[in-house]
Design a protein around this motif. Sequence first.
Motif, PDB file in Angstrom:
ATOM      1  N   LYS A 145       0.803  -1.217   0.000  1.00  0.00           N
ATOM      2  CA  LYS A 145       0.000   0.000   0.000  1.00  0.00           C
ATOM      3  C   LYS A 145       0.842   1.277   0.000  1.00  0.00           C
ATOM      4  O   LYS A 145       0.344   2.343  -0.358  1.00  0.00           O
ATOM      5  N   TYR A 148       1.011   1.394  -3.966  1.00  0.00           N
ATOM      6  CA  TYR A 148      -0.087   1.077  -4.882  1.00  0.00           C
ATOM      7  C   TYR A 148      -1.439   1.466  -4.290  1.00  0.00           C
ATOM      8  O   TYR A 148      -1.679   1.288  -3.101  1.00  0.00           O
ATOM      9  N   SER A 149      -2.324   1.960  -5.150  1.00  0.00           N
ATOM     10  CA  SER A 149      -3.676   2.369  -4.748  1.00  0.00           C
ATOM     11  C   SER A 149      -4.556   1.139  -4.512  1.00  0.00           C
ATOM     12  O   SER A 149      -4.191   0.018  -4.880  1.00  0.00           O
ATOM     13  N   ASP A 150      -5.722   1.379  -3.941  1.00  0.00           N
ATOM     14  CA  ASP A 150      -6.672   0.288  -3.732  1.00  0.00           C
ATOM     15  C   ASP A 150      -7.023  -0.384  -5.062  1.00  0.00           C
ATOM     16  O   ASP A 150      -7.093  -1.610  -5.152  1.00  0.00           O
ATOM     17  N   GLU A 151      -7.268   0.418  -6.089  1.00  0.00           N
ATOM     18  CA  GLU A 151      -7.610  -0.135  -7.401  1.00  0.00           C
ATOM     19  C   GLU A 151      -6.473  -1.009  -7.936  1.00  0.00           C
ATOM     20  O   GLU A 151      -6.713  -2.087  -8.491  1.00  0.00           O
ATOM     21  N   GLN A 152      -5.241  -0.572  -7.745  1.00  0.00           N
ATOM     22  CA  GLN A 152      -4.099  -1.361  -8.194  1.00  0.00           C
ATOM     23  C   GLN A 152      -3.958  -2.646  -7.383  1.00  0.00           C
ATOM     24  O   GLN A 152      -3.632  -3.696  -7.936  1.00  0.00           O
ATOM     25  N   VAL A 153      -4.206  -2.570  -6.089  1.00  0.00           N
ATOM     26  CA  VAL A 153      -4.128  -3.764  -5.236  1.00  0.00           C
ATOM     27  C   VAL A 153      -5.139  -4.805  -5.703  1.00  0.00           C
ATOM     28  O   VAL A 153      -4.825  -5.997  -5.800  1.00  0.00           O
ATOM     29  N   LEU A 154      -6.355  -4.368  -6.012  1.00  0.00           N
ATOM     30  CA  LEU A 154      -7.368  -5.301  -6.504  1.00  0.00           C
ATOM     31  C   LEU A 154      -6.939  -5.923  -7.826  1.00  0.00           C
ATOM     32  O   LEU A 154      -7.136  -7.123  -8.055  1.00  0.00           O
TER      33      LEU A 154
END
Length: 186
Positions: A145, A148-154
Amino acid sequence: MEKSQAASRIAPLEPPYTPELEAHFDRIMPPGVPPLLLFRTIATSERAWRKFSAGSLLDRGPLSLREREIVIDRTCALAGCEYEWGIHVAIFAERARLTDAQVRATVLEAADAACWSDAEQALIAAVDALHHHTTWKETEFAALKRHYSDEQVLEIIQLCGFYRTVSCFANALALPLEATAARFPV
């Protein structure tokens, strides 16, 4: 897995393809390049092909091409899938600006190899953890984190899962390596 087999365990489709399938192959393959053996084999089952292609991860997402390819290459390497790893290295490694040392490291080095940036080390450690444990420790997630953003993590989770499935297909079907694909380093 024995790589000298001449044929897949399930015979792939051969042309001519249905117009619908031909159009789908044309959308996901570079112009003038025939569909991969993997695609032609999965497409022998309309249901399997529909579910596989509905994964919608054969497009651009919130990760850079380089980050995407690091995730895919590492996932395939961990799964022992030389077939898919080799295709991605042959097609995308140069465009993703992966050096020879980095390509080699996706197969042979730990996540903290010196050839990677801090963000890439966190990314590779996250891929490794998902492969081995299907989850992250709080420290692994926190490291990811930071970069990387939440969208990237997903997207990272989805890519790992999708390419683990691709690796299962290629390995379980004993797909012969594509002639133009790279080979695992030794």
